[in-house]
Every structure is written in C-alpha cells, then in structure tokens.
Design a protein around this motif. Structure first.
Motif, PDB file in Angstrom:
ATOM      1  N   ARG A 299       0.836  -1.204   0.000  1.00 25.22           N
ATOM      2  CA  ARG A 299       0.000   0.000   0.000  1.00 25.22           C
ATOM      3  C   ARG A 299       0.873   1.257   0.000  1.00 25.22           C
ATOM      4  O   ARG A 299       0.614   2.208  -0.738  1.00 25.22           O
ATOM      5  N   GLU A 300       1.913   1.252   0.840  1.00 23.10           N
ATOM      6  CA  GLU A 300       2.824   2.398   0.888  1.00 23.10           C
ATOM      7  C   GLU A 300       3.477   2.615  -0.471  1.00 23.10           C
ATOM      8  O   GLU A 300       3.591   3.754  -0.942  1.00 23.10           O
ATOM      9  N   GLU A 301       3.913   1.529  -1.108  1.00 20.12           N
ATOM     10  CA  GLU A 301       4.538   1.625  -2.431  1.00 20.12           C
ATOM     11  C   GLU A 301       3.539   2.153  -3.459  1.00 20.12           C
ATOM     12  O   GLU A 301       3.877   3.021  -4.271  1.00 20.12           O
ATOM     13  N   ASP A 302       2.311   1.623  -3.406  1.00 20.35           N
ATOM     14  CA  ASP A 302       1.272   2.095  -4.326  1.00 20.35           C
ATOM     15  C   ASP A 302       0.986   3.580  -4.096  1.00 20.35           C
ATOM     16  O   ASP A 302       0.844   4.346  -5.055  1.00 20.35           O
ATOM     17  N   GLU A 303       0.888   3.989  -2.828  1.00 16.33           N
ATOM     18  CA  GLU A 303       0.637   5.393  -2.503  1.00 16.33           C
ATOM     19  C   GLU A 303       1.801   6.272  -2.961  1.00 16.33           C
ATOM     20  O   GLU A 303       1.594   7.355  -3.502  1.00 16.33           O
ATOM     21  N   ARG A 304       3.046   5.780  -2.766  1.00 19.35           N
ATOM     22  CA  ARG A 304       4.221   6.529  -3.204  1.00 19.35           C
ATOM     23  C   ARG A 304       4.201   6.692  -4.721  1.00 19.35           C
ATOM     24  O   ARG A 304       4.418   7.788  -5.243  1.00 19.35           O
ATOM     25  N   LYS A 305       3.887   5.601  -5.433  1.00 20.25           N
ATOM     26  CA  LYS A 305       3.836   5.662  -6.898  1.00 20.25           C
ATOM     27  C   LYS A 305       2.722   6.600  -7.359  1.00 20.25           C
ATOM     28  O   LYS A 305       2.903   7.364  -8.300  1.00 20.25           O
ATOM     29  N   ALA A 306       1.575   6.532  -6.686  1.00 16.55           N
ATOM     30  CA  ALA A 306       0.461   7.414  -7.043  1.00 16.55           C
ATOM     31  C   ALA A 306       0.841   8.879  -6.788  1.00 16.55           C
ATOM     32  O   ALA A 306       0.547   9.760  -7.605  1.00 16.55           O
ATOM     33  N   ALA A 307       1.522   9.120  -5.671  1.00 14.31           N
ATOM     34  CA  ALA A 307       1.955  10.491  -5.363  1.00 14.31           C
ATOM     35  C   ALA A 307       2.982  10.967  -6.390  1.00 14.31           C
ATOM     36  O   ALA A 307       2.923  12.112  -6.850  1.00 14.31           O
TER      37      ALA A 307
END
Length: 173
Positions: A57-65
């Motif tokens: 989730r953190e990686e997905d959020e980082r990529k989305a950001a």
C-alpha cells in the motif's frame, strides 16, 4: 491371592493408571504446545502478510503520489510553455506592427521627398523663366491634386504672360 498380592495389584494398577494419565497429560500438553506453536506461526504469517500488504500500500501510494506530482509538473510545464508561446507571438506581432509602421513612415518620407523634389524642380524652372514646365511624374494618390494644381498654375501663368506679351505688342504696335 492374598491381601498383599491384592494390594500390590492395586498399587500396580494405580501406578499403571498414573502412567497412562501422565502420558495422556503429556500428549495433551504436547498437543497444546503444538496448537500454540501453530497459532504462533499462523499469527506470524498473518503479521508478515499484513506487513507485506502495508508495504505494498505504501509503495502504491508513493507511486500514485509520484505520478500525481509528475502530472502536475507536466501541467505546469505545459502552461509555462503555452504562456511562453503567447508572449513570443505577442512580441512577434508587436515587432511586425513596428516594422509595418516603420515601412509606412519610410514610404511616406520617400513620397514627401519625391513631392518636394518635383516641386523644387518645377520652381527652379519657373524662376529660370520656363513657364512650359510640367511635373509629369505621378504623385501618390493623396498628393496627386497638388501636382495637378501646380501644372494648372504653370499653364495659367504661361497663358497670362502670353496675353500680357501679346497686349504689350499691340500697345507698341
């Protein structure tokens, strides 16, 4: 069987039952330990999966950001480029207008120089006594009337002088 044999048999039976009970207690204890170990391993596996999911989730959020930041930067860059193109077009239009104005002023100055030169030449002929001189070179449309008026004045002056000369010849006569 005697009572001591009976007591012995009872003791052996109690001992045997105690052993069985201890063995069953050990089995239950080992089963409880195995269950506890399985529960601990299951909990560790659940925690590991939750940790993996949290990292994902953190990686997905980082990529989305990062994607949102890149999109915003691209939008800003595009807006800046569009503004630069507008400013460049405005500068080019202003330069074209200045060039057109300069060309108009130059053409006007050239026309005025032509007119002044032609009128100056006509006046030189007049001052030399040449009343037959006519400006044949056309003037710009706005000043063509001036050329025609000059030529008419010269022709009128020539006619007037001819009449005076003729009258003076008659008087002398």
């Amino acid at each position: 069987m005697c009572s001591s044999d009976l007591e012995m048999a009872k003791s052996v039976e109690i001992f045997r039952l105690g052993l069985i009970e201890r063995a069953e207690a050990r089995e239950r204890e080992e089963a409880l330990k195995a269950d506890a170990e399985a529960a601990r391993q299951a909990e560790a596996e659940r925690e590991r999966r939750e940790e993996i999911a949290a990292r994902q989730r953190e990686e997905d959020e980082r990529k989305a950001a990062e994607a949102a930041k890149a999109a915003e930067e691209a939008r800003i860059r595009e807006a800046e480029e569009a503004e630069h193109r507008r400013e460049q077009a405005a500068r080019e239009a202003e330069e074209a207008a200045k060039a057109a104005e300069a060309a108009r002023i130059k053409a006007e100055a050239e026309a005025q120089a032509l007119i002044v030169s032609a009128l100056g030449e006509g006046l030189e002929h007049l001052s030399a006594g040449d009343l037959t001189y006519q400006i044949t070179q056309p003037f710009p449309a706005a000043f063509e009337g001036l050329r025609q008026n000059f030529n008419s004045a010269m022709a009128g002056l020539e006619d007037t002088i001819a009449v005076i000369v003729s009258a003076a010849g008659t008087v002398r006569g």
